[in-house]
Design a protein around this motif. Structure first.
Motif, PDB file in Angstrom:
ATOM      1  N   ASP A 244       4.485  93.211  74.793  1.00  0.00           N
ATOM      2  CA  ASP A 244       3.895  93.043  76.122  1.00  0.00           C
ATOM      3  C   ASP A 244       4.424  91.770  76.785  1.00  0.00           C
ATOM      4  O   ASP A 244       4.701  91.753  77.993  1.00  0.00           O
ATOM      5  N   ALA A 245       4.568  90.705  75.997  1.00  0.00           N
ATOM      6  CA  ALA A 245       5.089  89.450  76.536  1.00  0.00           C
ATOM      7  C   ALA A 245       6.507  89.639  77.053  1.00  0.00           C
ATOM      8  O   ALA A 245       6.859  89.171  78.145  1.00  0.00           O
ATOM      9  N   PHE A 246       7.332  90.333  76.240  1.00  0.00           N
ATOM     10  CA  PHE A 246       8.725  90.543  76.654  1.00  0.00           C
ATOM     11  C   PHE A 246       8.791  91.351  77.946  1.00  0.00           C
ATOM     12  O   PHE A 246       9.544  91.007  78.867  1.00  0.00           O
ATOM     13  N   PHE A 247       8.019  92.442  78.023  1.00  0.00           N
ATOM     14  CA  PHE A 247       8.116  93.286  79.204  1.00  0.00           C
ATOM     15  C   PHE A 247       7.577  92.587  80.450  1.00  0.00           C
ATOM     16  O   PHE A 247       8.057  92.843  81.556  1.00  0.00           O
ATOM     17  N   GLN A 248       6.637  91.697  80.284  1.00  0.00           N
ATOM     18  CA  GLN A 248       6.185  90.923  81.443  1.00  0.00           C
ATOM     19  C   GLN A 248       7.307  90.015  81.944  1.00  0.00           C
ATOM     20  O   GLN A 248       7.564  89.923  83.152  1.00  0.00           O
ATOM     21  N   ILE A 249       7.977  89.356  81.017  1.00  0.00           N
ATOM     22  CA  ILE A 249       9.078  88.467  81.397  1.00  0.00           C
ATOM     23  C   ILE A 249      10.258  89.274  81.934  1.00  0.00           C
ATOM     24  O   ILE A 249      10.900  88.891  82.921  1.00  0.00           O
ATOM     25  N   TYR A 250      10.540  90.412  81.310  1.00  0.00           N
ATOM     26  CA  TYR A 250      11.627  91.289  81.765  1.00  0.00           C
ATOM     27  C   TYR A 250      11.356  91.801  83.182  1.00  0.00           C
ATOM     28  O   TYR A 250      12.246  91.798  84.041  1.00  0.00           O
ATOM     29  N   SER A 251      10.133  92.226  83.431  1.00  0.00           N
ATOM     30  CA  SER A 251       9.789  92.747  84.747  1.00  0.00           C
ATOM     31  C   SER A 251       9.899  91.677  85.811  1.00  0.00           C
ATOM     32  O   SER A 251      10.363  91.923  86.932  1.00  0.00           O
ATOM     33  N   ALA A 252       9.480  90.455  85.478  1.00  0.00           N
ATOM     34  CA  ALA A 252       9.580  89.351  86.433  1.00  0.00           C
ATOM     35  C   ALA A 252      11.049  89.056  86.756  1.00  0.00           C
ATOM     36  O   ALA A 252      11.414  88.778  87.896  1.00  0.00           O
ATOM     37  N   ARG A 253      11.885  89.121  85.719  1.00  0.00           N
ATOM     38  CA  ARG A 253      13.318  88.868  85.916  1.00  0.00           C
ATOM     39  C   ARG A 253      13.967  89.935  86.786  1.00  0.00           C
ATOM     40  O   ARG A 253      14.780  89.649  87.666  1.00  0.00           O
ATOM     41  N   LYS A 254      13.596  91.194  86.549  1.00  0.00           N
ATOM     42  CA  LYS A 254      14.213  92.322  87.255  1.00  0.00           C
ATOM     43  C   LYS A 254      13.513  92.637  88.571  1.00  0.00           C
ATOM     44  O   LYS A 254      13.972  93.491  89.327  1.00  0.00           O
ATOM     45  N   GLY A 255      12.368  92.008  88.813  1.00  0.00           N
ATOM     46  CA  GLY A 255      11.623  92.304  90.032  1.00  0.00           C
ATOM     47  C   GLY A 255      10.964  93.653  89.998  1.00  0.00           C
ATOM     48  O   GLY A 255      10.817  94.317  91.020  1.00  0.00           O
ATOM     49  N   VAL A 256      10.567  94.071  88.769  1.00  0.00           N
ATOM     50  CA  VAL A 256       9.917  95.372  88.584  1.00  0.00           C
ATOM     51  C   VAL A 256       8.441  95.170  88.391  1.00  0.00           C
ATOM     52  O   VAL A 256       8.010  94.299  87.628  1.00  0.00           O
ATOM     53  N   MET A 257       7.631  95.971  89.051  1.00  0.00           N
ATOM     54  CA  MET A 257       6.176  95.867  88.907  1.00  0.00           C
ATOM     55  C   MET A 257       5.724  96.778  87.773  1.00  0.00           C
ATOM     56  O   MET A 257       6.283  97.812  87.550  1.00  0.00           O
TER      57      MET A 257
END
Length: 257
Positions: A244-257
Motif C-alpha cells: 500500500d505504501a509503494f502504490f501510494q508513492i507510485y500514484s503520487a509520482r505518476k499523477g494517478v488517483m
C-alpha cells in the motif's frame, strides 16, 4: 559502505529499441540523479517495478557498466577510478550472469576462487561450508546444464561468495525460485547481514522486501522517490503494509488517483 552520489545512466537506443519503446527519442535515462548510502550490517533493498533502474544501478556499483555521470564509492573506492579494488570487495549475482553449462559446480567454484587468489586451504573450507549450506555437495560434480533451476541458482550464489566478500550485491535473488529454495537464499542473506556484511538487493516482490530489508529505497523511473525503514515508510504514507505504501508513492509520482 556503498555511497552513491547523483548517479545518472543514459543509454542510446537503436532504431529497433526506439520502436519497441514507442519513442522517437534516441536516449533513455535509466537512472536519474540517484543518491543513497548503504552501510555494513544491513540489508538494503532497491524496490521498484520492472524497468525502474534497479538493475542498472547495481551494475554501475559492480563496475559492469559505466555511469554517465555521478560517483559511486564502495568501501572508499570510486568505481570508475579503482574498479579492481571494488571487484575484490564485492560479490555480485544477477540472473544475466550464468555459470558455464559444460562445467560442474565444483570446477566453477575452484576456478573463480583461484581468480580471486583465495588460498587453497581457505578455498576448500569455503567450498565445504557453502556447498553444505545450500545442499550442493551431492550435485557438485554434475554439469551445470544437468542441474535444476534452483540448484543452478544456489551454485551461482556459492560461486559469487567464494572470496567471502564484505559487500554482497544480488539482483532479484529469488526470481524464479520455488518457495523452499527462496527461503534458503533469504535466510543466508540474513546470516551475511548478521555477520556484519552489507547486503544490497533489488526486488519487485513487496513481501520479500518487507520481511528481508532493514532499509528500502523505492525507485520509480530511475528516481529515488522514498527511502527508510519499513516503519518509516508506513508512517510517511499512513499505510499498514509495504504494498500500500509503494502504490501510494507510485500514484503520487505518476499523477494517478
Amino acid at each position: 559502505m556503498i555511497e552513491i552520489r547523483d548517479l545518472t545512466k543514459v543509454y542510446r537506443l537503436n532504431k529497433k529499441q526506439m520502436a519497441e519503446s514507442h519513442t522517437k527519442n534516441p536516449k533513455k535515462t535509466a537512472v536519474d540523479h540517484l543518491s543513497l548510502t548503504a552501510k555494513k550490517g544491513e540489508i538494503y533493498g532497491l524496490l521498484g517495478p520492472n524497468g525502474a533502474g534497479k538493475t542498472t544501478t547495481l551494475r554501475c556499483i559492480s563496475t559492469i557498466i559505466r555511469p554517465t555521470s555521478g560517483e559511486i564509492y564502495v568501501d572508499g573506492h570510486e568505481v570508475q577510478k579503482e574498479p579492481e579494488a571494488v571487484r575484490n570487495s564485492i560479490g555480485f549475482l544477477t540472473s544475466d550472469i550464468k555459470l558455464d553449462d559444460q562445467f560442474d559446480a565444483d570446477y566453477m567454484f575452484r576456478f573463480f576462487g583461484r581468480l580471486h587468489k583465495v588460498p587453497e586451504d581457505v578455498l576448500k573450507k569455503r567450498r565445504d561450508e557453502l556447498f553444505d549450506y545450500f545442499g550442493i555437495s551431492e550435485f557438485a560434480h554434475k554439469k551445470i546444464k544437468e542441474l535444476s533451476t534452483g540448484m543452478k541458482q544456489k551454485a551461482a550464489i556459492a560461486v559469487s561468495l567464494v572470496h567471502d566478500p564484505d559487500i554482497v550485491i544480488f539482483d532479484e535473488p529469488t526470481n524464479g525460485l520455488d518457495i523452499i529454495t527462496a527461503r534458503n537464499v533469504t535466510d543466508y542473506l540474513k546470516k551475511l547481514r548478521d555477520d556484519g556484511k552489507l547486503v544490497i538487493i533489488s526486488t519487485h516482490i513487496m513481501s520479500e522486501a518487507q520481511k528481508l530489508c532493514d532499509r528500502i529505497g523505492m525507485i520509480i523511473d530511475g528516481k529515488k522517490e522514498a527511502e527508510g525503514t519499513l516503519d518509516e515508510l508506513l508512517t510517511k504514507t499512513c499505510t499498514n503494509d509495504l504494498e500500500d505504501a509503494f502504490f501510494q508513492i507510485y500514484s503520487a509520482r505518476k499523477g494517478v488517483m
